[in-house]
Design an enzyme around this catalytic site. Sequence first.
Site, PDB file in Angstrom:
ATOM      1  N   ASP A   1       0.870  -1.168   0.000  1.00 62.63           N
ATOM      2  CA  ASP A   1       0.000   0.000   0.000  1.00 62.63           C
ATOM      3  C   ASP A   1       0.912   1.224   0.000  1.00 62.63           C
ATOM      4  O   ASP A   1       1.407   1.636   1.048  1.00 62.63           O
ATOM      5  CB  ASP A   1      -0.892  -0.009   1.242  1.00 62.63           C
ATOM      6  CG  ASP A   1      -1.848   1.165   1.285  1.00 62.63           C
ATOM      7  OD1 ASP A   1      -2.303   1.611   0.217  1.00 62.63           O
ATOM      8  OD2 ASP A   1      -2.135   1.657   2.397  1.00 62.63           O
TER       9      ASP A   1
ATOM     10  N   ASP B   1      -2.498   0.973   6.849  1.00 63.96           N
ATOM     11  CA  ASP B   1      -1.694   0.729   5.654  1.00 63.96           C
ATOM     12  C   ASP B   1      -1.238  -0.729   5.593  1.00 63.96           C
ATOM     13  O   ASP B   1      -1.115  -1.308   4.524  1.00 63.96           O
ATOM     14  CB  ASP B   1      -0.456   1.650   5.647  1.00 63.96           C
ATOM     15  CG  ASP B   1      -0.818   3.092   5.897  1.00 63.96           C
ATOM     16  OD1 ASP B   1      -1.021   3.828   4.925  1.00 63.96           O
ATOM     17  OD2 ASP B   1      -0.933   3.472   7.079  1.00 63.96           O
TER      18      ASP B   1
ATOM     19  N   GLU C   1      -2.418  -1.383  -5.406  1.00 62.25           N
ATOM     20  CA  GLU C   1      -3.741  -0.849  -5.699  1.00 62.25           C
ATOM     21  C   GLU C   1      -3.614   0.140  -6.853  1.00 62.25           C
ATOM     22  O   GLU C   1      -2.666   0.920  -6.900  1.00 62.25           O
ATOM     23  CB  GLU C   1      -4.279  -0.134  -4.458  1.00 62.25           C
ATOM     24  CG  GLU C   1      -5.715   0.295  -4.573  1.00 62.25           C
ATOM     25  CD  GLU C   1      -6.218   0.918  -3.278  1.00 62.25           C
ATOM     26  OE1 GLU C   1      -6.604   2.104  -3.317  1.00 62.25           O
ATOM     27  OE2 GLU C   1      -6.210   0.230  -2.249  1.00 62.25           O
TER      28      GLU C   1
END
Length: 160
Positions: free
Chosen positions: A7, A141, A67
């Site tokens: 992340d 995170d 992502e």
Amino acid sequence: MKILGVDPALTITGYGLIEAGNNRLALIEAGIISTSAKELVTARLEKIHRGISKLISDSAPDVLVLEKIYAHYRHPTTSYILGQARGVICLAASMHKIPLVEYAATRVKKAVVGKGLAPKLQVQRMVVNLLGIRDTPKYTDVTDALALAIAHSYIIRPRT
């Protein structure tokens, strides 16, 4: 299969490494790479790159999952900064010849929780439950990174 979810962010980059196979998930390692706003951007990006490179070298994951960037028109600077952190992570994956996969946040949430618009807290609780983590990580995170890894394991080999 070892799956490394990352992340990315300039201040706190979360990571989570899992082993997925035989309809089972196991946590190998999870944590953060943090930088200070007092440092130059170049030094911060180098620290993220070094951290991810070392993680890849030490753990030899089969794939790295990120992502996809979601850019909101009200916050264009956020996607710009996020893009810099993602860039050095992509570079680390390429340099170590690790395949890179990207998923939209809604796809990750749907795979892990069953709802593409699930709140962050619900995703965090599901990740903690699925991996049998005793203490919820301090930083979301970390659980976001683990959710990316878990989602990839489900997407490439749906549970039966």
